[in-house]
Design a protein around this motif. Structure first.
Motif, PDB file in Angstrom:
ATOM      1  N   GLU A 118       1.874  -7.809  13.061  1.00  0.00           N
ATOM      2  CA  GLU A 118       1.858  -7.324  11.678  1.00  0.00           C
ATOM      3  C   GLU A 118       2.895  -8.050  10.824  1.00  0.00           C
ATOM      4  N   GLY A 147       1.824 -10.182   7.702  1.00  0.00           N
ATOM      5  CA  GLY A 147       2.522  -9.842   6.465  1.00  0.00           C
ATOM      6  C   GLY A 147       3.113 -11.071   5.800  1.00  0.00           C
ATOM      7  N   LYS A 176      -1.135  -6.992   3.874  1.00  0.00           N
ATOM      8  CA  LYS A 176      -0.364  -5.748   3.801  1.00  0.00           C
ATOM      9  C   LYS A 176      -0.908  -4.771   4.834  1.00  0.00           C
ATOM     10  N   GLU A 177      -0.002  -4.056   5.495  1.00  0.00           N
ATOM     11  CA  GLU A 177      -0.435  -3.017   6.413  1.00  0.00           C
ATOM     12  C   GLU A 177      -0.971  -1.852   5.605  1.00  0.00           C
ATOM     13  N   ARG A 215      -2.574   2.573  10.367  1.00  0.00           N
ATOM     14  CA  ARG A 215      -2.066   2.460  11.739  1.00  0.00           C
ATOM     15  C   ARG A 215      -2.506   3.705  12.502  1.00  0.00           C
ATOM     16  N   ILE A 255      -3.443  -1.532  14.227  1.00  0.00           N
ATOM     17  CA  ILE A 255      -2.918  -1.731  12.872  1.00  0.00           C
ATOM     18  C   ILE A 255      -3.971  -2.428  12.020  1.00  0.00           C
ATOM     19  N   THR A 256      -4.233  -1.907  10.844  1.00  0.00           N
ATOM     20  CA  THR A 256      -5.166  -2.524   9.896  1.00  0.00           C
ATOM     21  C   THR A 256      -4.368  -3.206   8.802  1.00  0.00           C
ATOM     22  N   MET A 257      -4.699  -4.460   8.557  1.00  0.00           N
ATOM     23  CA  MET A 257      -4.044  -5.278   7.538  1.00  0.00           C
ATOM     24  C   MET A 257      -5.096  -5.661   6.489  1.00  0.00           C
TER      25      MET A 257
END
Length: 174
Positions: free
Chosen positions: A138, A142, A147-148, A151, A167-169
């Motif tokens: 992440e 980033g 951007k995160e 989660r 984690i989703t970005m």
């Protein structure tokens, strides 16, 4: 030396085998691309076939990076949404850079090439990707502008008693 990126390359036996080798090498080096080491090419093949079928059906597109020797060194699959309320963004999946090419900026180059390609797709406003927690991915994404945005704690089980966050970005393209 920089990688050469190609969007929607012809799927030849050499490309297919190159992706299988890349996927196995990345996985066996500890990369978070859907498998846990040790893994053999034949365990990965069904997942690659799913991607190739989705490409043939127009649901996925492939960005591949070749090194100076012409070997597959990096990949990212664009996975389009079919839900009518989510067609304005896509998933970037199976994002890989061969371990021998890591630490040279090729991951950043791959993400830049992916964003540039996605900007050329009709109606796409953003890229989402998922990454496994516990590896610092992440932070890398980033640093590339993602951007995160979500989660899920412990959603990925890599081994007994070793759960990682999913984690989703998100990268807006506009």
């Amino acid at each position: 030396m920089a990688l050469t990126f190609v969007l929607d390359p012809a799927v030849t036996p050499a490309l297919r085998d190159g992706i299988l080798d890349l996927w196995a090498d990345v996985s066996n080096a500890g990369g978070a691309v859907g498998f846990v080491a040790p893994v053999e090419r034949e365990e990965i093949r069904p997942e690659l076939v799913k991607h190739l079928v989705a490409m043939a059906e127009g649901r996925h597109r492939l960005l591949v990076g070749h090194d100076a020797a012409g070997q597959v060194a990096a990949t990212a699959f664009f996975c389009f949404n079919t839900h009518r309320l989510q067609t304005h963004w896509l998933w970037l999946c199976t994002v890989m850079v061969h371990p021998r090419h890591q630490g040279r900026g090729h991951g950043r180059d791959l993400l830049t090439a992916a964003a540039d390609a996605a900007r050329g797709f009709d109606g796409i406003d953003a890229i989402r990707l998922g990454c496994r927690g516990g590896l610092g991915l992440e932070r890398f994404y980033g640093s590339c502008g993602y951007k995160e945005v979500g989660r899920v704690p412990g959603a990925i089980r890599v081994a007994p008693d070793d759960d990682r966050d999913d984690i989703t970005m998100l990268l807006p393209l506009t």
